[in-house]
Write an enzyme that holds these catalytic residues in place. Structure first.
Site, PDB file in Angstrom:
ATOM      1  N   HIS A 157      -6.099   8.865  -5.420  1.00 42.91           N
ATOM      2  CA  HIS A 157      -6.372  10.083  -4.645  1.00 42.91           C
ATOM      3  C   HIS A 157      -5.326  10.265  -3.547  1.00 42.91           C
ATOM      4  O   HIS A 157      -4.623   9.327  -3.193  1.00 42.91           O
ATOM      5  CB  HIS A 157      -7.753  10.014  -3.983  1.00 42.91           C
ATOM      6  CG  HIS A 157      -8.886  10.252  -4.938  1.00 42.91           C
ATOM      7  ND1 HIS A 157      -9.451   9.245  -5.671  1.00 42.91           N
ATOM      8  CD2 HIS A 157      -9.538  11.398  -5.299  1.00 42.91           C
ATOM      9  CE1 HIS A 157     -10.413   9.736  -6.443  1.00 42.91           C
ATOM     10  NE2 HIS A 157     -10.478  11.044  -6.230  1.00 42.91           N
ATOM     11  N   LYS A 161      -8.042  10.691   1.785  1.00 46.17           N
ATOM     12  CA  LYS A 161      -9.390  10.272   1.354  1.00 46.17           C
ATOM     13  C   LYS A 161      -9.870   9.064   2.168  1.00 46.17           C
ATOM     14  O   LYS A 161      -9.117   8.106   2.348  1.00 46.17           O
ATOM     15  CB  LYS A 161      -9.396   9.961  -0.153  1.00 46.17           C
ATOM     16  CG  LYS A 161     -10.792   9.650  -0.670  1.00 46.17           C
ATOM     17  CD  LYS A 161     -10.902   9.839  -2.171  1.00 46.17           C
ATOM     18  CE  LYS A 161     -12.289   9.499  -2.692  1.00 46.17           C
ATOM     19  NZ  LYS A 161     -13.327  10.397  -2.136  1.00 46.17           N
TER      20      LYS A 161
END
Ligand SMILES: NC(=O)C1=CN([C@@H]2O[C@H](COP(=O)(O)OP(=O)(O)OC[C@H]3O[C@@H](n4cnc5c(N)ncnc54)[C@H](OP(=O)(O)O)[C@@H]3O)[C@@H](O)[C@H]2O)C=CC1
Ligand SMILES: O=C(O)C1=N[C@H](C(=O)O)C[C@H](O)C1
Length: 271
Positions: A157, A161
């Site tokens: 990600h 995040k």
């Protein structure tokens, strides 16, 4: 028929803006509220302008009580502490609360369970059709293979995040564990570092990569002697999650209180 009135929490966030756009682009629903916390720089801004879809006449507010009382559904992709508060409000208002937030601790789960006695909670660590199909496939593959096949869940990600493993990785891990007929907590191996010893037969391993602007990539890897099966999903745009959330809000109308997930919404529970 009157359109379904939908509000968005964390409206100025990455998912908040994508959700506003998805509601606007979906027939049968309308943007009826946009929330951010007190003191947020976008309070008072027009939600449509914020999302880049033109003025909607819906100002961003921090008055959650007022918003929840005036809508049919709320789409919530924020943070665990905020989401449990919102679930209490959804229970008071007896409406649909679509929860995309990830990173819950056991005490959050207890609060959500209590809220689901009065609210219609639709919850998933990933609301895309592709990932939900991938979880169903992962369960089936795990069911078909024995523990000669090591299972690893790998995800990547963007650098912003804040939780790991991702909600999706945990969904895939749960699916693999269910396929094997074991409990994930008993076999989960997270964050290997240093002298870990050899891999334990039957473990389900997790690895989380973070960097750049990656929207979300997940693989369930089944590795045996001399062969490997890799099931991968690549999210190219947040609109896939947002469209799933809007679908869940519409699906939840008239369902009554309870705890539901995207497999229910997509009709994949028995896949
Ligand atoms: N299930 C799914 O399909 C998906 C889930 N997600 C999950 O959604 C969540 C949000 O992701 P993303 O949009 O990238 O994050 P962002 O940080 O971009 O947005 C989060 C928003 O929520 C607000 N917020 C955070 N805490 C609170 C609070 N206590 N009270 C009120 N508002 C709050 C933030 O405001 P502030 O800036 O003031 O903190 C911000 O506007 C994450 O948990 C992520 O994992 C993401 C994509 C898909
Ligand atoms: O934080 C994100 O961005 C995402 N979060 C969800 C997760 O934790 O799996 C879904 C998606 O992968 C994007």
């Amino acid at each position: 028929m009157a359109p379904i009135r939908i509000a968005v929490t964390g409206a100025a966030g990455r998912m908040g803006r994508a959700l506003l756009t998805a509601i606007h682009e979906t027939d049968g629903c309308t943007i009826a509220g946009a929330l951010e916390r007190d003191g947020h720089g976008d309070i008072g801004a027009d939600a449509g302008t914020l999302a880049g879809i033109g003025e909607m006449g819906v100002p961003v507010t921090s008055d959650a009580l007022e918003v929840f009382a005036a809508v049919d559904a709320v789409l919530d992709f924020t943070a665990p502490d905020a989401t449990v508060e919102f679930a209490d409000l959804a229970a008071q208002a007896r409406i649909v609360h679509v929860i995309g937030t990830t990173g819950f601790a056991p005490e959050h789960e207890t609060r959500l369970e209590a809220a689901s006695r009065h609210a219609t909670l639709v919850r998933a660590g990933n609301m895309s059709l592709g990932v939900n199909l991938l979880t169903a496939l992962t369960k089936r593959v795990a069911q078909a293979l024995d523990t000669d096949w090591d299972i690893e869940i790998v995800e990547m990600h963007h650098r912003h995040k804040v939780d790991a493993p991702s909600g999706t990785a945990l969904m895939l891990g749960e699916a693999a564990a269910a396929g094997r007929g074991v409990t994930l907590d008993d076999v989960s191996d997270r964050g290997r570092d240093g002298q870990t010893g050899a891999r334990k037969t039957g473990d389900i391993g997790f690895a989380a990569l973070r960097g750049g602007s990656v929207v979300g990539e997940h693989s369930a890897i089944f590795a045996a002697e001399k062969e490997r099966i890799v099931l991968t999903h690549i999210a190219e745009d947040r609109s896939i999650f947002a469209r799933g959330a809007v679908k869940a809000a519409l699906w939840g109308q008239g369902k009554g209180p309870g705890n539901f997930d995207m497999l229910d919404v997509l009709g994949l529970s028995d896949f």
